[in-house]
Design a protein around this motif. Sequence first.
Motif, mmCIF file in Angstrom:
data_model
loop_
_atom_site.group_PDB
_atom_site.id
_atom_site.type_symbol
_atom_site.label_atom_id
_atom_site.label_comp_id
_atom_site.label_asym_id
_atom_site.label_seq_id
_atom_site.Cartn_x
_atom_site.Cartn_y
_atom_site.Cartn_z
ATOM 1 N N LEU A 225 0.829 -1.200 0.000
ATOM 2 C CA LEU A 225 0.000 0.000 0.000
ATOM 3 C C LEU A 225 0.866 1.252 0.000
ATOM 4 O O LEU A 225 0.608 2.205 -0.767
ATOM 5 C CB LEU A 225 -0.912 -0.005 1.222
ATOM 6 C CG LEU A 225 -1.765 1.249 1.458
ATOM 7 C CD1 LEU A 225 -2.762 1.439 0.327
ATOM 8 C CD2 LEU A 225 -2.490 1.177 2.799
ATOM 9 N N THR A 226 1.901 1.260 0.828
ATOM 10 C CA THR A 226 2.792 2.412 0.905
ATOM 11 C C THR A 226 3.538 2.616 -0.404
ATOM 12 O O THR A 226 3.701 3.751 -0.868
ATOM 13 C CB THR A 226 3.797 2.225 2.061
ATOM 14 O OG1 THR A 226 3.079 2.080 3.286
ATOM 15 C CG2 THR A 226 4.724 3.421 2.166
ATOM 16 N N ALA A 227 3.992 1.532 -1.019
ATOM 17 C CA ALA A 227 4.702 1.627 -2.290
ATOM 18 C C ALA A 227 3.815 2.217 -3.378
ATOM 19 O O ALA A 227 4.251 3.076 -4.169
ATOM 20 C CB ALA A 227 5.212 0.252 -2.706
ATOM 21 N N ALA A 228 2.565 1.782 -3.435
ATOM 22 C CA ALA A 228 1.640 2.285 -4.454
ATOM 23 C C ALA A 228 1.405 3.787 -4.295
ATOM 24 O O ALA A 228 1.509 4.556 -5.265
ATOM 25 C CB ALA A 228 0.318 1.527 -4.366
ATOM 26 N N LEU A 229 1.104 4.213 -3.073
ATOM 27 C CA LEU A 229 0.816 5.630 -2.851
ATOM 28 C C LEU A 229 2.078 6.486 -2.982
ATOM 29 O O LEU A 229 2.018 7.620 -3.471
ATOM 30 C CB LEU A 229 0.180 5.815 -1.475
ATOM 31 C CG LEU A 229 -1.221 5.214 -1.323
ATOM 32 C CD1 LEU A 229 -1.711 5.331 0.122
ATOM 33 C CD2 LEU A 229 -2.208 5.898 -2.266
ATOM 34 N N THR A 230 3.231 5.952 -2.565
ATOM 35 C CA THR A 230 4.478 6.704 -2.726
ATOM 36 C C THR A 230 4.816 6.887 -4.199
ATOM 37 O O THR A 230 5.329 7.945 -4.607
ATOM 38 C CB THR A 230 5.635 5.984 -1.998
ATOM 39 O OG1 THR A 230 5.314 5.842 -0.618
ATOM 40 C CG2 THR A 230 6.931 6.778 -2.119
ATOM 41 N N SER A 231 4.527 5.894 -5.017
ATOM 42 C CA SER A 231 4.759 6.019 -6.461
ATOM 43 C C SER A 231 3.867 7.105 -7.057
ATOM 44 O O SER A 231 4.303 7.866 -7.935
ATOM 45 C CB SER A 231 4.496 4.676 -7.150
ATOM 46 O OG SER A 231 5.397 3.690 -6.700
ATOM 47 N N ILE A 232 2.635 7.190 -6.589
ATOM 48 C CA ILE A 232 1.736 8.253 -7.057
ATOM 49 C C ILE A 232 2.287 9.614 -6.659
ATOM 50 O O ILE A 232 2.306 10.563 -7.472
ATOM 51 C CB ILE A 232 0.325 8.047 -6.480
ATOM 52 C CG1 ILE A 232 -0.329 6.821 -7.126
ATOM 53 C CG2 ILE A 232 -0.546 9.290 -6.681
ATOM 54 C CD1 ILE A 232 -1.679 6.471 -6.539
ATOM 55 N N ILE A 233 2.773 9.740 -5.420
ATOM 56 C CA ILE A 233 3.343 11.007 -4.976
ATOM 57 C C ILE A 233 4.581 11.346 -5.787
ATOM 58 O O ILE A 233 4.802 12.508 -6.162
ATOM 59 C CB ILE A 233 3.692 10.947 -3.474
ATOM 60 C CG1 ILE A 233 2.442 10.609 -2.644
ATOM 61 C CG2 ILE A 233 4.286 12.271 -3.006
ATOM 62 C CD1 ILE A 233 1.287 11.548 -2.861
ATOM 63 N N GLY A 234 5.405 10.343 -6.083
ATOM 64 C CA GLY A 234 6.583 10.580 -6.916
ATOM 65 C C GLY A 234 6.213 11.098 -8.293
ATOM 66 O O GLY A 234 6.865 12.014 -8.829
ATOM 67 N N ALA A 235 5.171 10.533 -8.880
ATOM 68 C CA ALA A 235 4.715 11.012 -10.183
ATOM 69 C C ALA A 235 4.247 12.468 -10.099
ATOM 70 O O ALA A 235 4.540 13.287 -10.988
ATOM 71 C CB ALA A 235 3.589 10.120 -10.701
ATOM 72 N N LEU A 236 3.545 12.810 -9.027
ATOM 73 C CA LEU A 236 3.083 14.192 -8.851
ATOM 74 C C LEU A 236 4.253 15.155 -8.648
ATOM 75 O O LEU A 236 4.233 16.287 -9.140
ATOM 76 C CB LEU A 236 2.130 14.267 -7.666
ATOM 77 C CG LEU A 236 0.745 13.669 -7.873
ATOM 78 C CD1 LEU A 236 -0.017 13.603 -6.553
ATOM 79 C CD2 LEU A 236 -0.036 14.487 -8.892
ATOM 80 N N ILE A 237 5.272 14.713 -7.905
ATOM 81 C CA ILE A 237 6.435 15.563 -7.670
ATOM 82 C C ILE A 237 7.092 15.946 -8.985
ATOM 83 O O ILE A 237 7.401 17.128 -9.234
ATOM 84 C CB ILE A 237 7.450 14.844 -6.753
ATOM 85 C CG1 ILE A 237 6.917 14.786 -5.316
ATOM 86 C CG2 ILE A 237 8.815 15.538 -6.786
ATOM 87 C CD1 ILE A 237 7.752 13.901 -4.398
ATOM 88 N N PHE A 238 7.285 14.964 -9.858
ATOM 89 C CA PHE A 238 7.999 15.254 -11.106
ATOM 90 C C PHE A 238 7.073 15.786 -12.197
ATOM 91 O O PHE A 238 7.551 16.302 -13.210
ATOM 92 C CB PHE A 238 8.790 14.024 -11.549
ATOM 93 C CG PHE A 238 9.958 13.772 -10.645
ATOM 94 C CD1 PHE A 238 11.118 14.508 -10.774
ATOM 95 C CD2 PHE A 238 9.867 12.848 -9.612
ATOM 96 C CE1 PHE A 238 12.186 14.321 -9.924
ATOM 97 C CE2 PHE A 238 10.929 12.649 -8.746
ATOM 98 C CZ PHE A 238 12.099 13.396 -8.896
ATOM 99 N N LEU A 239 5.775 15.707 -11.971
ATOM 100 C CA LEU A 239 4.860 16.440 -12.845
ATOM 101 C C LEU A 239 5.008 17.936 -12.581
ATOM 102 O O LEU A 239 4.905 18.752 -13.495
ATOM 103 C CB LEU A 239 3.418 16.002 -12.600
ATOM 104 C CG LEU A 239 2.350 16.706 -13.447
ATOM 105 C CD1 LEU A 239 2.540 16.390 -14.925
ATOM 106 C CD2 LEU A 239 0.951 16.314 -12.990
#
Length: 341
Positions: A225-239
């Motif tokens: 669960l943490t990996a999935a949500l952290t990946s989403i946050i990572g995508a938002l950071i670099f967006l």
Amino acid sequence: MIVNGYTVTRATPAARVAAMLGAITLALLVAAPWWAGRADLRQLGELFLYLSLASLWNLMAGYAGLVSVGQQAYVGFGGYMLFALTMFAGFQPVVAIAAAGLLGALISVPVAALIFRLRGAYFAIGTWVIAEVFRLSFAQVSALGGGSGSSLPVGIVKSLAASRQGREWLSYWLALGAAVLVILVVHLFLRSRRGLALTAIRDNELAAGSLGIDIWRTKFAVYVLTAALTSIIGALIFLQKLRISPDAAFSVNDWTAFVIFIVVIGGIGTIEGPIIGTLIFFALRETLADLGTIYLMVLGAVAILVMLKAPRGVWGFIRDRYDLNLFPLGYRVSRTDNKEP
């Protein structure tokens, strides 16, 4: 609920007041593009993303006992998936962000199967090694710029919104939505049966196992669960950044060290702690950023001071002293006649 003269409740008066104030604050934040400047929106968006990362790391370390120093692996993975899916698969950026979360969950399954063989400090080192493997792997992908990185094509950026203002507003709302989603997911997860099992594991892993709780499966669910949500946050950071490189995407300083600092000073093992810690971190950063390397020294001094004077963090100190609980997870029992039993 009233049982035999006793009242069983979960919410507290402080929690109800906090919920009302939180709803008002959220409404003001949603309307921020109409009253805040461009620089303020970018700073608020960054604050929301750090809050999300801190809340997720706290779920792992503060509740599951999985102390990771390699969560930058999923921040960078999510960022690179955003670039890859939009540039080569033709995904719309918002769809690519959701897909990055799904892919992050999938890649975390074999990673968890590997590093869950480790315990304690070895687990922490293992997560850092995995992050380095991710960094070195993406540095070899020439289609994504290799070691020097890549910028998001103009056409993809413009697909978010026709105007620059529209893109900035959308990025801000996505960051705010991500923070609300993460806090809500963490809260609901901890209130669920699996969250109850997780709390039991945190308090006494041996006793929890003797009661039939599947410790490995519970921690595995938290990690994925943490990996999935952290990946989403990572995508938002670099967006928001519109450019990515291996060193920036997998920076242990930016995406793990600062996050750990936030959780430690705010209060590990509490939902409120990362919120308090993020506000303190950004206040210190904005106040001391011009001091250069002294700024990092001050952050270290603050962390040491808090650990010495308030081992449970700022919120832990407040909660113990005033018995406040803004995100109640358990139940309280009291006599309906307000007499001592």
